[in-house]
Motif scaffolding. Structure first.
Motif, PDB file in Angstrom:
ATOM      1  N   ILE B  33       0.868  -1.196   0.000  1.00 27.47           N
ATOM      2  CA  ILE B  33       0.000   0.000   0.000  1.00 27.47           C
ATOM      3  C   ILE B  33       0.896   1.235   0.000  1.00 27.47           C
ATOM      4  CG2 ILE B  33      -2.030  -1.015   1.089  1.00 27.47           C
ATOM      5  CD1 ILE B  33      -1.102  -0.027   3.763  1.00 27.47           C
ATOM      6  N   GLY B  34       0.326   2.364  -0.363  1.00 27.20           N
ATOM      7  CA  GLY B  34       1.101   3.606  -0.383  1.00 27.20           C
ATOM      8  C   GLY B  34       2.214   3.579  -1.407  1.00 27.20           C
ATOM      9  N   THR B  35       1.896   3.130  -2.612  1.00 26.48           N
ATOM     10  CA  THR B  35       2.962   2.903  -3.600  1.00 26.48           C
ATOM     11  C   THR B  35       3.143   4.030  -4.621  1.00 26.48           C
ATOM     12  OG1 THR B  35       1.405   1.673  -4.954  1.00 26.48           O
ATOM     13  CG2 THR B  35       2.784   0.401  -3.442  1.00 26.48           C
ATOM     14  N   THR B  36       2.324   5.045  -4.575  1.00 26.11           N
ATOM     15  CA  THR B  36       2.502   6.144  -5.540  1.00 26.11           C
ATOM     16  C   THR B  36       3.884   6.771  -5.334  1.00 26.11           C
ATOM     17  OG1 THR B  36       0.118   6.563  -5.600  1.00 26.11           O
ATOM     18  CG2 THR B  36       1.545   8.339  -6.356  1.00 26.11           C
ATOM     19  N   GLU B  37       4.571   7.003  -6.452  1.00 27.12           N
ATOM     20  CA  GLU B  37       5.976   7.429  -6.371  1.00 27.12           C
ATOM     21  C   GLU B  37       6.114   8.798  -5.690  1.00 27.12           C
ATOM     22  OE1 GLU B  37       7.843   7.489 -10.186  1.00 27.12           O
ATOM     23  OE2 GLU B  37       9.836   7.919  -9.351  1.00 27.12           O
ATOM     24  N   HIS B  38       7.059   8.861  -4.774  1.00 26.66           N
ATOM     25  CA  HIS B  38       7.267  10.118  -4.053  1.00 26.66           C
ATOM     26  C   HIS B  38       8.731  10.260  -3.668  1.00 26.66           C
ATOM     27  CE1 HIS B  38       6.203   7.010  -1.005  1.00 26.66           C
ATOM     28  NE2 HIS B  38       7.277   7.510  -0.395  1.00 26.66           N
ATOM     29  N   GLU B  39       9.083  11.458  -3.272  1.00 30.57           N
ATOM     30  CA  GLU B  39      10.442  11.711  -2.788  1.00 30.57           C
ATOM     31  C   GLU B  39      10.351  12.399  -1.431  1.00 30.57           C
ATOM     32  OE1 GLU B  39      12.424  14.613  -5.252  1.00 30.57           O
ATOM     33  OE2 GLU B  39      10.508  15.483  -5.848  1.00 30.57           O
ATOM     34  N   THR B  40      11.372  12.205  -0.625  1.00 27.72           N
ATOM     35  CA  THR B  40      11.407  12.873   0.676  1.00 27.72           C
ATOM     36  C   THR B  40      12.092  14.220   0.502  1.00 27.72           C
ATOM     37  OG1 THR B  40      11.508  10.740   1.797  1.00 27.72           O
ATOM     38  CG2 THR B  40      12.166  12.670   3.072  1.00 27.72           C
ATOM     39  N   VAL B  41      11.389  15.282   0.817  1.00 28.06           N
ATOM     40  CA  VAL B  41      11.961  16.620   0.617  1.00 28.06           C
ATOM     41  C   VAL B  41      12.361  17.276   1.945  1.00 28.06           C
ATOM     42  CG1 VAL B  41      10.856  17.066  -1.596  1.00 28.06           C
ATOM     43  CG2 VAL B  41       9.638  17.634   0.511  1.00 28.06           C
ATOM     44  N   LEU B  42      12.028  16.637   3.050  1.00 27.50           N
ATOM     45  CA  LEU B  42      12.460  17.140   4.349  1.00 27.50           C
ATOM     46  C   LEU B  42      12.392  16.008   5.374  1.00 27.50           C
ATOM     47  CD1 LEU B  42      13.201  19.597   6.216  1.00 27.50           C
ATOM     48  CD2 LEU B  42      10.745  19.887   6.591  1.00 27.50           C
ATOM     49  N   ARG B  43      13.472  15.884   6.142  1.00 20.95           N
ATOM     50  CA  ARG B  43      13.459  14.944   7.270  1.00 20.95           C
ATOM     51  C   ARG B  43      13.615  15.747   8.539  1.00 20.95           C
ATOM     52  NH1 ARG B  43      14.058   9.591   5.798  1.00 20.95           N
ATOM     53  NH2 ARG B  43      14.811   9.309   3.665  1.00 20.95           N
ATOM     54  N   GLY B  44      12.642  15.661   9.412  1.00 15.80           N
ATOM     55  CA  GLY B  44      12.709  16.401  10.670  1.00 15.80           C
ATOM     56  C   GLY B  44      12.599  15.455  11.845  1.00 15.80           C
ATOM     57  N   ASP B  45      12.728  15.994  13.035  1.00 20.98           N
ATOM     58  CA  ASP B  45      12.593  15.200  14.247  1.00 20.98           C
ATOM     59  C   ASP B  45      11.130  14.810  14.416  1.00 20.98           C
ATOM     60  OD1 ASP B  45      12.733  14.063  16.730  1.00 20.98           O
ATOM     61  OD2 ASP B  45      12.895  15.969  17.814  1.00 20.98           O
ATOM     62  N   GLY B  46      10.818  13.550  14.170  1.00 21.58           N
ATOM     63  CA  GLY B  46       9.447  13.071  14.357  1.00 21.58           C
ATOM     64  C   GLY B  46       8.599  13.035  13.107  1.00 21.58           C
ATOM     65  N   PHE B  47       9.162  13.379  11.971  1.00 17.78           N
ATOM     66  CA  PHE B  47       8.357  13.375  10.748  1.00 17.78           C
ATOM     67  C   PHE B  47       9.256  13.437   9.521  1.00 17.78           C
ATOM     68  CE2 PHE B  47       8.638  17.668   8.850  1.00 17.78           C
ATOM     69  CZ  PHE B  47       9.432  18.279   9.809  1.00 17.78           C
ATOM     70  N   ARG B  48       8.649  13.169   8.377  1.00 15.85           N
ATOM     71  CA  ARG B  48       9.305  13.504   7.108  1.00 15.85           C
ATOM     72  C   ARG B  48       8.243  14.043   6.163  1.00 15.85           C
ATOM     73  NH1 ARG B  48      10.467   8.546   3.132  1.00 15.85           N
ATOM     74  NH2 ARG B  48       8.651   7.277   3.595  1.00 15.85           N
ATOM     75  N   LEU B  49       8.692  14.881   5.258  1.00 11.54           N
ATOM     76  CA  LEU B  49       7.777  15.509   4.308  1.00 11.54           C
ATOM     77  C   LEU B  49       7.981  14.867   2.941  1.00 11.54           C
ATOM     78  CD1 LEU B  49       5.726  17.795   3.598  1.00 11.54           C
ATOM     79  CD2 LEU B  49       7.707  19.263   3.164  1.00 11.54           C
ATOM     80  N   LEU B  50       6.890  14.350   2.384  1.00 11.06           N
ATOM     81  CA  LEU B  50       6.950  13.686   1.077  1.00 11.06           C
ATOM     82  C   LEU B  50       6.376  14.611   0.003  1.00 11.06           C
ATOM     83  CD1 LEU B  50       5.512  10.167   2.077  1.00 11.06           C
ATOM     84  CD2 LEU B  50       7.870  10.999   2.287  1.00 11.06           C
ATOM     85  N   ARG B  51       6.992  14.533  -1.175  1.00  9.22           N
ATOM     86  CA  ARG B  51       6.418  15.237  -2.329  1.00  9.22           C
ATOM     87  C   ARG B  51       6.207  14.193  -3.422  1.00  9.22           C
ATOM     88  NH1 ARG B  51       9.033  20.450  -5.591  1.00  9.22           N
ATOM     89  NH2 ARG B  51       7.038  21.315  -6.293  1.00  9.22           N
ATOM     90  N   TYR B  52       5.009  14.170  -3.986  1.00  9.49           N
ATOM     91  CA  TYR B  52       4.681  13.139  -4.967  1.00  9.49           C
ATOM     92  C   TYR B  52       5.172  13.519  -6.352  1.00  9.49           C
ATOM     93  CZ  TYR B  52       2.447  10.416  -1.473  1.00  9.49           C
ATOM     94  OH  TYR B  52       2.250   9.635  -0.360  1.00  9.49           O
ATOM     95  N   VAL B  53       5.667  12.508  -7.034  1.00  2.67           N
ATOM     96  CA  VAL B  53       6.286  12.720  -8.347  1.00  2.67           C
ATOM     97  C   VAL B  53       5.200  12.913  -9.405  1.00  2.67           C
ATOM     98  CG1 VAL B  53       7.681  11.613 -10.133  1.00  2.67           C
ATOM     99  CG2 VAL B  53       8.332  11.409  -7.721  1.00  2.67           C
ATOM    100  N   SER B  54       5.461  13.884 -10.256  1.00 11.31           N
ATOM    101  CA  SER B  54       4.512  14.173 -11.315  1.00 11.31           C
ATOM    102  C   SER B  54       5.282  14.412 -12.608  1.00 11.31           C
ATOM    103  CB  SER B  54       3.691  15.409 -10.943  1.00 11.31           C
ATOM    104  OG  SER B  54       3.009  15.895 -12.059  1.00 11.31           O
ATOM    105  N   LYS B  55       4.668  14.083 -13.731  1.00 10.01           N
ATOM    106  CA  LYS B  55       5.354  14.263 -15.023  1.00 10.01           C
ATOM    107  C   LYS B  55       5.427  15.740 -15.389  1.00 10.01           C
ATOM    108  CE  LYS B  55       4.021   9.713 -16.659  1.00 10.01           C
ATOM    109  NZ  LYS B  55       2.973   8.971 -17.321  1.00 10.01           N
ATOM    110  N   ALA B  56       4.436  16.499 -14.963  1.00  9.85           N
ATOM    111  CA  ALA B  56       4.394  17.919 -15.320  1.00  9.85           C
ATOM    112  C   ALA B  56       5.280  18.730 -14.377  1.00  9.85           C
ATOM    113  CB  ALA B  56       2.966  18.429 -15.255  1.00  9.85           C
TER     114      ALA B  56
END
Lengths: 249, 350
Positions: B33-56
């Motif tokens: 589950i949760g397989t839509t392609e994404h990248e981690t754009v921030l790693r913080g204490d207690g969390f990480r921020l994901l940004r989903y990959v898009s062709k545009a």
């Protein structure tokens, strides 16, 4: 059309429930499925190994020696948990019996199937449960079970006893008081700044010596607060502009 | 069972069919589950921020930052390609960000709600702003994450351009809020003192026991209908995996949320404090879209709709969905309606 329940309905239903439970428990180890919860899961959920806690314990035993040797604190906690569990089980039993007696399948064939009976049973049961679950008395049964479980775990050395002073509610009240004080100080500082700013042009138009300027400033009347927070206007909220609830567009 | 009557015969057959379905389910293994392609754009204490990959080119698209609840994982928004709210948002032309909370460790027991709202959400918002060279974001808060988003929007109104709340509790003590009734008398000090971080399995048991007949029995018997439908079985397995994967809750934050909101309803009473500041919902003036489920048994519609009278936004809209707390993300009808409605609303204001 006959909608009367066959005599073997209850026992067949019980056997099917056992099958569902046994089968889904087997699957849970391989496919990540969640086992059907039971009240014992309350203990398992928090300890991972609840059996030693209640092993050999029978709070309803008539034999006064049956639970001999148990530490009084543990005995008290076990009794409390047993009573809380029993109270909840009684409520479940009542709901279950009512669901069985009220279940009447809507069959168009004239011969309701087992599945139709089953679906009607779950539908009726869920409705009866929802009615009961929303009452304060049922809420107290759930809260008491959780509180008793915590007591039980503490009595058996699972977890640490919380400090008795400074409870969460008091912490929240203190935090709120501090936040209000902080807000009032900020509002006061803003008012002072506003007062200083509003008196500045007057000084420009009528230059005075430093000592005179200070006196003028002190005498200047502060402007009325613009918001309702703090001071004499505290608690009087402005009415928000009327807004119509709209659907998304 | 002894099949002495046609009725008993049918019951026995159901049991056999169920065994077959469960064997097939078991053979599927643990689904992804949760397989839509994404990248981690921030790693913080207690969390990480994901940004989903898009062709545009993403910065040309309106962005949305999703703030999910601490309870369960956010992958119900990305269950599988055909049931993915996140994928729908991407298809509809949004630049999608998501905060993924880390599981609390023993050292996180004292972590407060302020840490989640005034630090983690804030750091994520600032990172999104940096990446997109914008001064404010579009926030989408889900359930408890919606409450976090409301608090953040009230505390930092300049940082939020538009706010979308989904199945978000605001008034925690409406008459039809069963969960609220159940936890009203729980001694949170002793609970958190005992366990430290509150076990996720305990919360799961509580949620499931809200609908014991349906969630504890019927949904398993209904598996007999899926025996010949491997795709439907796979969806079932993914849902079960998501449901069972419930992280623990940082003790103090849990006590603040349940005590302050479910037990004392502090948010709408104007008494809820985050980061030494009272959360004043009247400070929310940005456009708000409030999405809720009409048959939601966890967060009743009444609990969400209370928002209308709490904020100052002149542009407040509601989107009522005829479904429940989970169906609003994973049902086919929701997939067809909800992401499109949110995107249309957002694009008109971004």
């Amino acid at each position: 059309m006959s909608t009367s329940l066959p005599p073997e309905w209850a026992s067949l239903l019980r056997q099917l429930q056992e099958t569902i439970r046994a089968q889904s428990l087997g699957v849970s180890r391989t496919a990540g499925a969640l086992p059907i919860p039971s009240l014992a899961d309350w203990l398992a959920a928090t300890t991972g190994n609840p059996e030693p806690v209640t092993e050999g314990f029978n709070p309803w035993s008539d034999d006064p020696g049956a639970n001999a040797g148990i530490d009084p604190d543990k005995w008290r906690a076990l009794s409390r948990y047993g009573q809380a569990l029993s109270a909840l089980q009684s409520a479940w039993l009542e709901i279950g019996l009512a669901a069985l007696s009220e279940s009447q399948p809507n069959s168009t064939t004239g011969h309701p199937t087992f599945r139709e009976h089953y679906d009607q049973w779950t539908q009726t049961g869920e409705r009866l449960f929802a009615e009961r679950a929303a009452t304060d008395s049922y809420g107290q049964l759930i809260s008491e079970l959780i509180n008793a479980q915590v007591d039980l775990h503490l009595a058996y050395g699972i977890g640490e006893a919380p400090p008795p002073e400074d409870p969460q509610e008091l912490k929240e009240a203190l935090a709120e008081a501090r936040a209000r004080e902080k807000q009032l100080r900020e509002d006061l500082a803003a008012l002072k700044a506003q007062t200083a700013t509003s008196s500045a042009p007057v000084k420009k138009r009528s230059p005075q010596k430093p000592a005179q300027r200070a006196r003028s400033s002190a005498k200047a009347k502060p402007p009325a607060p613009k918001n309702a927070r703090g001071g004499a206007t505290a608690g009087k909220k402005k009415t928000a502009p009327a807004r119509k609830k709209k659907t998304a567009s | 069972m002894s099949p002495s009557t046609p009725f008993a015969e049918e019951a026995q057959k159901l049991g056999q069919q169920l065994s077959l379905s469960l064997q097939q389910l078991s053979a599927l293994g643990v689904p992804s589950i949760g397989t839509t392609e994404h990248e981690t754009v921030l790693r913080g204490d207690g969390f990480r921020l994901l940004r989903y990959v898009s062709k545009a080119t993403r910065n040309d698209r309106p962005a949305v930052l999703i703030v999910y609840a601490l309870v369960n994982r956010p992958w119900v928004l990305d269950l599988e390609p055909e049931r993915s709210t996140i994928q729908r948002f991407l298809d509809l032309g949004l630049d999608v960000f998501l905060i993924e909370w880390a599981d609390p460790t023993v050292s996180d027991t004292d972590r407060e709600l302020s840490d989640y709202i005034s630090r983690m959400v804030k750091e994520s918002v600032e990172r999104v702003c940096d990446l997109r060279q914008e001064s404010a974001v579009n926030l989408l808060g889900v359930c408890q994450g919606g409450t976090f988003s409301l608090c953040f929007s009230a505390l930092y109104p300049d940082k939020v351009k538009n706010l979308i709340t989904m199945v978000t509790p605001v008034d925690f003590q409406t008459a039809d809020n069963v969960l609220s009734q159940w936890v009203r008398h729980v001694d949170l000090d002793r609970l958190v003192g005992c366990y430290g971080n509150v076990p996720g399995a305990m919360l799961n048991a509580l949620f499931i026991s809200l609908q014991p007949f349906r969630l504890g029995s019927k949904k398993y018997l209904d598996l007999v209908d899926l025996a010949e439908h491997p795709e439907a079985l796979a969806t079932f397995a993914r849902m079960e995996r998501w449901i069972a994967d419930s992280p623990a809750q940082a003790g103090r934050a849990f006590a603040q949320f349940i005590g302050g909101l479910y037990q004392r309803n502090a948010l709408i009473k104007g008494k809820f404090v985050i980061d030494e500041r009272i959360v004043d919902l009247k400070k929310i003036k940005c456009p708000v879209l409030n999405v809720y489920g009409l048959t939601d048994h966890l967060v009743p519609a009444s609990a969400s709709r209370a928002l209308a009278d709490q904020i100052s936004s002149p542009d407040y809209r509601e989107l009522a969905f005829d479904g429940g707390h989970i169906g609003i993300y994973v049902s086919r009808r929701a997939q067809a309606e909800i992401p499109a409605a949110i995107t249309t609303w957002l694009k008109a204001r971004d």
